[in-house]
Scaffold this motif. Structure first.
Motif, PDB file in Angstrom:
ATOM      1  N   ARG A 111       0.725  -1.415   0.184  1.00 26.82           N
ATOM      2  CA  ARG A 111      -0.086   0.108  -0.040  1.00 26.82           C
ATOM      3  C   ARG A 111       0.937   1.278  -0.200  1.00 26.82           C
ATOM      4  O   ARG A 111       1.905   1.030   0.919  1.00 26.82           O
ATOM      5  N   GLY A 150     -11.822   0.730   1.555  1.00 29.59           N
ATOM      6  CA  GLY A 150     -11.283   0.537   0.091  1.00 29.59           C
ATOM      7  C   GLY A 150     -12.345   0.770  -0.822  1.00 29.59           C
ATOM      8  O   GLY A 150     -13.272   0.517  -0.601  1.00 29.59           O
ATOM      9  N   TRP A 179      -8.492   2.772   9.407  1.00 23.99           N
ATOM     10  CA  TRP A 179      -8.715   2.545   7.896  1.00 23.99           C
ATOM     11  C   TRP A 179     -10.120   2.430   7.303  1.00 23.99           C
ATOM     12  O   TRP A 179     -10.873   1.884   8.107  1.00 23.99           O
ATOM     13  N   TYR A 200      -7.632   3.753  -0.220  1.00 28.11           N
ATOM     14  CA  TYR A 200      -8.123   3.566   1.257  1.00 28.11           C
ATOM     15  C   TYR A 200      -7.955   4.938   1.896  1.00 28.11           C
ATOM     16  O   TYR A 200      -6.971   5.582   1.579  1.00 28.11           O
TER      17      TYR A 200
END
Length: 117
Positions: free
Chosen positions: A45, A110, A107, A94
């Motif tokens: 990521r 997504g 988080w 994200y």
């Protein structure tokens, strides 16, 4: 606990634009940093863009001049305006937030962005 809900992903042709949104809800304190990351299969990521509560921004070199990050502190929302999209921008994007007061980070789930003709 803080929940992040992303929206705005989809399929777009090369050269097109998309605007991603990420709204935070829950036990909201002042959100200090709001970032967008992206990830493709088999790769780590990577940070795309970030913005502090005061509006200081940073961008990955690959998106400078094409992407713009902004935030609405009253709405606890961060945006990513993506212009001149390229096939290599295809990824899951994200949202990530940091709250220093409670030493926590969160988080989103997504959202898929696909750039293809």
């Amino acid at each position: 606990q803080v929940q992040l809900v992303e929206s705005g992903g989809g399929l777009v042709q090369p050269g097109g634009s998309l605007r991603l949104s990420c709204e935070a809800s829950g036990s909201i304190f002042n959100i200090d940093v709001m970032n967008w990351y992206r990830q493709t299969p088999g790769k780590q990521r990577e940070l795309v863009a970030g913005i502090t509560r005061r509006g200081i921004t940073n961008y990955a070199d690959s998106v400078k001049g094409r992407f713009t990050i902004s935030r609405d502190n009253a709405m606890n929302t961060v945006y990513l305006q993506m212009n001149s999209l390229k096939p290599e921008d295809t990824a899951v994007y994200y949202c990530y937030v940091v709250i220093y007061a409670i030493a926590s980070n969160y988080w989103g789930q997504g959202t898929q962005v696909t750039v293809s003709s």
